[in-house]
Design a protein around this motif. Structure first.
Motif, PDB file in Angstrom:
ATOM      1  N   SER A  83       0.830  -1.217   0.000  1.00  0.00           N
ATOM      2  CA  SER A  83       0.000   0.000   0.000  1.00  0.00           C
ATOM      3  C   SER A  83       0.856   1.254   0.000  1.00  0.00           C
ATOM      4  O   SER A  83       0.391   2.340  -0.329  1.00  0.00           O
ATOM      5  CB  SER A  83      -0.919   0.029   1.234  1.00  0.00           C
ATOM      6  OG  SER A  83      -0.200   0.454   2.386  1.00  0.00           O
ATOM      7  N   SER A  84       2.104   1.086   0.367  1.00  0.00           N
ATOM      8  CA  SER A  84       2.992   2.229   0.537  1.00  0.00           C
ATOM      9  C   SER A  84       3.156   3.039  -0.744  1.00  0.00           C
ATOM     10  O   SER A  84       3.333   4.255  -0.705  1.00  0.00           O
ATOM     11  CB  SER A  84       4.345   1.717   1.030  1.00  0.00           C
ATOM     12  OG  SER A  84       5.244   2.769   1.123  1.00  0.00           O
ATOM     13  N   VAL A 115       0.102   5.115  -0.400  1.00  0.00           N
ATOM     14  CA  VAL A 115       0.016   5.798   0.899  1.00  0.00           C
ATOM     15  C   VAL A 115       1.122   6.839   1.032  1.00  0.00           C
ATOM     16  O   VAL A 115       0.867   7.987   1.411  1.00  0.00           O
ATOM     17  CB  VAL A 115       0.061   4.781   2.058  1.00  0.00           C
ATOM     18  CG1 VAL A 115       0.220   5.490   3.396  1.00  0.00           C
ATOM     19  CG2 VAL A 115      -1.213   3.938   2.070  1.00  0.00           C
ATOM     20  N   THR A 116       2.350   6.453   0.698  1.00  0.00           N
ATOM     21  CA  THR A 116       3.440   7.441   0.758  1.00  0.00           C
ATOM     22  C   THR A 116       3.456   8.285  -0.515  1.00  0.00           C
ATOM     23  O   THR A 116       3.706   9.477  -0.485  1.00  0.00           O
ATOM     24  CB  THR A 116       4.826   6.779   0.943  1.00  0.00           C
ATOM     25  OG1 THR A 116       5.091   5.964  -0.210  1.00  0.00           O
ATOM     26  CG2 THR A 116       4.876   5.937   2.190  1.00  0.00           C
ATOM     27  N   ILE A 137      -0.802  10.137   1.872  1.00  0.00           N
ATOM     28  CA  ILE A 137      -2.113  10.040   2.498  1.00  0.00           C
ATOM     29  C   ILE A 137      -2.004  10.137   4.009  1.00  0.00           C
ATOM     30  O   ILE A 137      -1.630   9.185   4.695  1.00  0.00           O
ATOM     31  CB  ILE A 137      -2.816   8.740   2.060  1.00  0.00           C
ATOM     32  CG1 ILE A 137      -3.164   8.874   0.572  1.00  0.00           C
ATOM     33  CG2 ILE A 137      -4.082   8.481   2.884  1.00  0.00           C
ATOM     34  CD1 ILE A 137      -3.735   7.661  -0.052  1.00  0.00           C
ATOM     35  N   GLN A 138      -2.230  11.332   4.478  1.00  0.00           N
ATOM     36  CA  GLN A 138      -2.262  11.545   5.929  1.00  0.00           C
ATOM     37  C   GLN A 138      -3.398  12.512   6.231  1.00  0.00           C
ATOM     38  O   GLN A 138      -3.352  13.678   5.829  1.00  0.00           O
ATOM     39  CB  GLN A 138      -0.932  12.100   6.425  1.00  0.00           C
ATOM     40  CG  GLN A 138      -0.837  12.064   7.931  1.00  0.00           C
ATOM     41  CD  GLN A 138       0.530  12.457   8.452  1.00  0.00           C
ATOM     42  OE1 GLN A 138       1.195  13.306   7.865  1.00  0.00           O
ATOM     43  NE2 GLN A 138       0.942  11.849   9.546  1.00  0.00           N
ATOM     44  N   PHE A 183      -0.814   3.640  11.504  1.00  0.00           N
ATOM     45  CA  PHE A 183      -0.933   4.138  10.142  1.00  0.00           C
ATOM     46  C   PHE A 183      -0.757   5.643   9.980  1.00  0.00           C
ATOM     47  O   PHE A 183      -1.155   6.224   8.964  1.00  0.00           O
ATOM     48  CB  PHE A 183      -2.280   3.684   9.546  1.00  0.00           C
ATOM     49  CG  PHE A 183      -2.101   3.001   8.227  1.00  0.00           C
ATOM     50  CD1 PHE A 183      -1.589   1.709   8.145  1.00  0.00           C
ATOM     51  CD2 PHE A 183      -2.398   3.666   7.041  1.00  0.00           C
ATOM     52  CE1 PHE A 183      -1.380   1.095   6.925  1.00  0.00           C
ATOM     53  CE2 PHE A 183      -2.199   3.043   5.808  1.00  0.00           C
ATOM     54  CZ  PHE A 183      -1.689   1.759   5.749  1.00  0.00           C
ATOM     55  N   GLN A 229      -2.069   8.342  10.845  1.00  0.00           N
ATOM     56  CA  GLN A 229      -3.127   9.325  10.622  1.00  0.00           C
ATOM     57  C   GLN A 229      -3.332  10.165  11.883  1.00  0.00           C
ATOM     58  O   GLN A 229      -2.951   9.763  12.992  1.00  0.00           O
ATOM     59  CB  GLN A 229      -4.434   8.617  10.233  1.00  0.00           C
ATOM     60  CG  GLN A 229      -4.293   7.673   9.051  1.00  0.00           C
ATOM     61  CD  GLN A 229      -3.870   8.392   7.771  1.00  0.00           C
ATOM     62  OE1 GLN A 229      -4.503   9.343   7.334  1.00  0.00           O
ATOM     63  NE2 GLN A 229      -2.760   7.947   7.177  1.00  0.00           N
ATOM     64  N   VAL A 251      -7.538  -0.693   5.110  1.00  0.00           N
ATOM     65  CA  VAL A 251      -6.654   0.227   4.375  1.00  0.00           C
ATOM     66  C   VAL A 251      -7.143   0.382   2.930  1.00  0.00           C
ATOM     67  O   VAL A 251      -7.175   1.488   2.383  1.00  0.00           O
ATOM     68  CB  VAL A 251      -5.193  -0.260   4.432  1.00  0.00           C
ATOM     69  CG1 VAL A 251      -4.314   0.507   3.437  1.00  0.00           C
ATOM     70  CG2 VAL A 251      -4.649  -0.100   5.848  1.00  0.00           C
ATOM     71  N   VAL A 256      -8.219   4.119   1.563  1.00  0.00           N
ATOM     72  CA  VAL A 256      -7.516   4.796   0.478  1.00  0.00           C
ATOM     73  C   VAL A 256      -8.438   4.967  -0.732  1.00  0.00           C
ATOM     74  O   VAL A 256      -8.370   5.961  -1.444  1.00  0.00           O
ATOM     75  CB  VAL A 256      -6.225   4.022   0.100  1.00  0.00           C
ATOM     76  CG1 VAL A 256      -5.561   4.623  -1.121  1.00  0.00           C
ATOM     77  CG2 VAL A 256      -5.266   4.031   1.293  1.00  0.00           C
TER      78      VAL A 256
END
Lengths: 483, 438
Positions: B293-294, B297-298, B302-303, B326, B328, B427, B431
């Motif tokens: 997922s990174s 996500v990175t 995604i924060q 995670f 958040q 997750v 996302v």
């Protein structure tokens, strides 16, 4: 504001019955002779109350807030109705979809002792302060009724305190065994709290009273037909504004997409404002749509135009209808629905060429009397079994086992059970599909053909899952518990 | 229970909680002694809007119900209950029948216990059983109804049985009100099974009445709620000597799940080596997917400063995972299940003792207006709530996902957020909210 009395329940107004079973011929004969009496079931399954249908009737009125004067559970289906509400906005092209707004007065044990007036007042004030709606719709419940809250008087007093129009539906569930009374309670509220004066008649305007289960695609089909008669449709009460509801008093005539739903409102508009109304059940199927259109046209002085339109429509759909008829020929269909839809769908057996195996009609009364007699005279319905039942899927499961239909046509209260019994299903109301008018018949016929073409879901589901009835039950008379 | 008015309430009544709690037990049949509309009102208002959960074996319009009208209101409903319950035993194919009451029969004061008692000997002779729970809607909400059912089963159905040292019962998860109840219970049972623990979830699997009866043989009850199942736990402890271990929610994600497995292992004396092995293997599985997922996500950075709205257990479970595993940032946690006063300190503590980030503001509000007012003030960048919060997300122009009741914008079958595997699924869902337009 004067104190409004509750509407008369359907059992006493129309002699509505909810328990009966037999062959189509026998039930029609008994009905003809006036022998269908109020029977009861010594075993029953869950059903729907009039409060549910009253809320369902009014929840989408524009710029309104609903208040359910009850324990919290009686408002819980607000979220279900909100599904229709949101779907309706999507189909109407709204860019910003909005939730329906409903409050519960959240009656608790201590309110059953001390009364719920203060909470109702608090809810009305909160609704006004938060949303400044045009109307606050108030629904009563079993509990508010049993504890004796004088809601009509409370509402009358509250109206002096608030600017927003208060609209009270008195719909205590236990008062009627016929949930249709809930429609009447809602229309009674519109008639007494919203429509305040007669209006000058607009000769081109017709009221089309239409439930939330009749969707936008159906409205579009009816608008297409009415436009050719130079008639403008005022669809009420779903998504209507208060002005739209008041404007009903200016119409040249009233019709309903479901007479069972609109019966009381249409009759009262006739009685109070001399606006004539049609008596055809639904514009569902060719013959019914013809009759529905003709009646409306005659009332508005457009009979000649309507006959031409009908002729043109028949010619237009004839080739496709013939194809569908060939594909549905000899297929045995079971129908389950509210009285108007159940009869209308059963009645197009001969039009679509299928054979009617049986029909569950949720309630019987004079509104469908003529339609039942017509059905009994149809070739495709001669062998049919009729079950008058406020759902009661245990009777139906027994019948389905005996009748072994090829297709089951109903609403989602029972489609899943038929699927579990291995029978492919077709849904009968709005989840974004067209049913009404000439195009609706073709669309419905196509869905029936499609369902028969690939029944794999139901067939294989039935090999792994079973209905919750004992084997002994299937050996017994399906109408054993009606007494 | 809160006695104030409520806008767009996020639960139904005691009967609404009781029906799915009985119906989820294998071959158990709720028998409603209530008004005519309670059955369908609550099926629609509880099961249908919980991610379109189906009828169940004998739910929806198939529920036996006395449908009490004016006659019963005036003359009492006992005769009617006797008639319908008797017939239900002949028509409905079940092992366990539980009479659950609505407001009407509670107000008119029918003696349910006496009538149920008349049928007990006959049923017991057939290997079937009958119980009753007092669940008048005005007495409490969905959660209260769940509690009354499990209290009734513990009192009326459970019998003494020989202790099994590695067996647990799972309590505190309310079917349908917890959208992911079924998948979550399955995932928790799978993980405990890896430690050699036998699990009775009551609500999943096909053991039904027999398992309920013998549930006194457990070494431990595991409760996944800050306050539910208190009464049932008391009966298990007093009558059968079964202690309970309470968690505020089902564990979600590697950190919470490892801690959960460790605590259960301690209680049941599971060997450290086995525990370490299971935790390591399960974490490796989850982290393979988190690594995958990174990319997004990175890559998409995604924060979120997220708002979460729902029942205490769901809010705690998801908040802990998103913060502790995670990265958040919790902006606000709105608790909508109206938990009893005495449990609120625990809920606030759970939500404010996180490994990272500033703790969220914690608000208790069952009413939609107050919920939305509170969320607007913190300007979140993501809303995790019910489908009733979609309008707010649109107003604030932020993504939204339904994770709490009601959810009319998704179909939920065996989806789980619990444990290791569930957190991977979560997750994906999280996302996806940002990717949908792409």
């Amino acid at each position: 504001m004067p104190i409004v009395k509750p509407v008369e329940i359907r059992e006493s107004r129309l002699g509505t019955v909810i328990a009966c079973g037999g062959s189509c011929q026998d039930v029609a004969k008994e009905a003809r002779q006036g022998c269908l009496k109020r029977a009861e079931r010594s075993f029953s399954q869950a059903t729907v109350c009039q409060e549910w249908y009253s809320m369902f009737t009014l929840l989408t009125v524009q710029n309104s807030v609903a208040i359910v004067h009850a324990p919290v559970g009686c408002a819980s289906s607000g979220s279900t109705m909100n599904i229709f509400n949101r779907m309706g906005q999507v189909v109407r092209g709204e860019s910003r979809i909005r939730n329906a707004r409903w409050f519960s007065t959240n009656l608790t044990e201590s309110d059953t002792i001390h009364g719920g007036e203060e909470k109702l007042r608090a809810a009305v004030l909160a609704a006004q302060e938060r949303y400044h709606p045009e109307a606050i719709l108030i629904f009563t419940s079993c509990v508010s009724g049993i504890i004796g809250d004088p809601v009509a008087e409370i509402v009358s007093r509250l109206q002096d305190e608030v600017k927003t129009r208060l609209v009270l539906s008195q719909c205590e569930g236990f008062r009627s065994s016929v949930w249709l009374t809930g429609f009447d309670a809602s229309f009674h509220a519109i008639l007494n709290y919203v429509i305040d004066a007669p209006r000058e008649t607009d000769p081109n305007l017709v009221n089309v009273v239409s439930p939330l289960t009749v969707g936008r695609l159906d409205e579009i089909e009816l608008e297409r037909l009415l436009k050719q008669l130079n008639l403008e449709a005022n669809f009420v009460p779903c998504y209507a504004s208060l002005e739209g509801l008041r404007r009903t008093a200016a119409a040249a005539a009233t019709t309903a997409t479901c007479l069972t739903y609109g019966d009381y409102f249409a009759r009262e508009l006739t009685r109070r404002y001399q606006i004539p109304h049609t008596r055809e059940l639904m514009p569902l199927g060719v013959e019914s749509t013809d009759r529905w259109l003709l009646q409306l046209a005659e009332l508005t002085g457009r009979g000649g135009q309507a006959r031409k339109l009908i002729e043109a429509e028949h010619a237009r759909i004839a080739p496709r209808l013939a194809e569908l008829k060939a594909q549905l020929k000899g297929k045995r269909v079971f129908v389950s629905a509210g009285q108007a839809r159940a009869l209308s769908i059963s009645n197009f057996a001969d039009e679509l060429g299928f054979e009617l195996a049986g029909t569950t009609i949720y309630q019987y009364d004079e509104v469908i009397a003529e339609s039942l007699q017509r059905l009994a005279g149809r070739r495709g319905a001669q062998a049919a079994t009729i079950n008058v039942a406020n759902v009661q899927p245990f009777e139906q499961a027994n019948l389905l086992r005996r009748l072994k239909p090829d297709l089951y046509v109903a609403d989602e209260m029972t489609t899943g059970f038929a699927a579990r019994a291995g029978i492919p299903t077709v849904m009968i109301y709005d989840y974004g599909m067209n049913y009404l008018g000439y195009n609706g018949l073709i669309a419905t016929g196509e869905r029936m053909v499609n369902a028969l073409k690939n029944p794999s879901f139901a067939v294989k589901l039935s090999r792994h899952r079973r209905l919750p009835y004992r084997e002994e039950w299937y050996q017994q008379d399906p109408f054993k518990y009606i007494e | 229970m809160s006695c104030t008015i409520s806008e767009n309430p996020r639960y139904s009544c005691a009967l609404g909680g009781a029906i799915p709690s009985v119906a989820a037990i294998h071959r158990a049949i709720p028998v409603l002694h209530s008004g005519p509309g309670c059955g369908m009102q609550l099926f629609n208002g509880q099961n249908y809007v919980a991610g379109y959960q189906g009828y169940g074996y004998a739910g929806g319009s198939a529920l036996p119900s006395t449908n009490t009208y004016e006659k019963e209101v005036v003359f009492g409903g006992e005769k009617r209950l006797r008639q319908v319950l008797g017939a239900a035993l002949d028509v409905m194919d079940g092992d366990l029948y539980v009479v659950v009451t609505g407001c009407t029969s509670e107000i008119i004061g029918d003696d349910i216990g006496a009538i149920v008692g008349e049928f007990r000997p006959q049923l017991e002779a057939q290997g079937r059983a009958v119980a009753f729970a007092s669940t008048g809607g005005f007495k409490g909400n969905t959660y209260y109804g769940y509690d009354r059912v499990f209290e009734a089963l513990a009192k009326q159905i459970v019998v003494p049985a020989r202790r099994r040292s590695r067996k647990v019962n799972l309590l505190g998860v309310v079917p349908s009100q917890d959208l992911f109840w079924q998948g979550n219970l399955e995932e928790v049972a799978r993980l405990l099974g890896r430690l050699g623990i036998e699990v009775n979830t009551f609500l999943t699997g096909d053991r039904g009445l027999d398992e309920v009866r013998k549930s006194s043989n457990a070494a431990l009850n595991l409760i996944f709620s800050p306050y539910l199942a208190d009464s049932a736990a008391g009966i298990y402890s007093d009558r059968f000597g079964v202690p309970s271990l309470r968690f505020s929610s089902v564990p979600i994600g590697p950190t919470a799940t490892a801690e959960f497995l460790r605590q259960v292992s301690e209680q049941l004396k599971i060997g450290e080596a086995l525990l370490q092995k299971v935790i390591a293997e399960e974490a490796a599985y989850a982290y393979e997917y988190f690594d995958k997922s990174s990319l997004v996500v990175t890559g998409f950075s995604i924060q979120h400063r997220f708002a979460i709205i729902g029942d205490a257990a769901t809010v705690i479970g998801i908040t802990k995972f998103l913060v502790n595993d995670f990265s958040q940032l919790p902006a606000i946690a709105v608790i909508t299940d109206d938990p009893p006063e005495e449990s609120r300190e625990r809920i606030v503590r759970d939500l404010t003792t996180l490994e990272y980030a500033d703790p969220p503001e914690v608000v208790f509000a069952p009413d939609l207006w107050s919920v939305h007012e509170a969320v607007r003030k913190v300007s979140p960048t993501l809303i995790l709530g019910s489908s009733l919060d979609k309008d707010l997300a649109q107003e604030l122009n932020v993504p939204h996902k339904s994770v709490s009741f009601p959810a009319t914008d998704r179909l939920i079958l065996n989806r789980a957020y619990a444990g290791y595997r569930g957190s991977v699924t979560f997750v994906e869902d999280l996302v996806e909210t940002g990717l949908t337009p792409l």
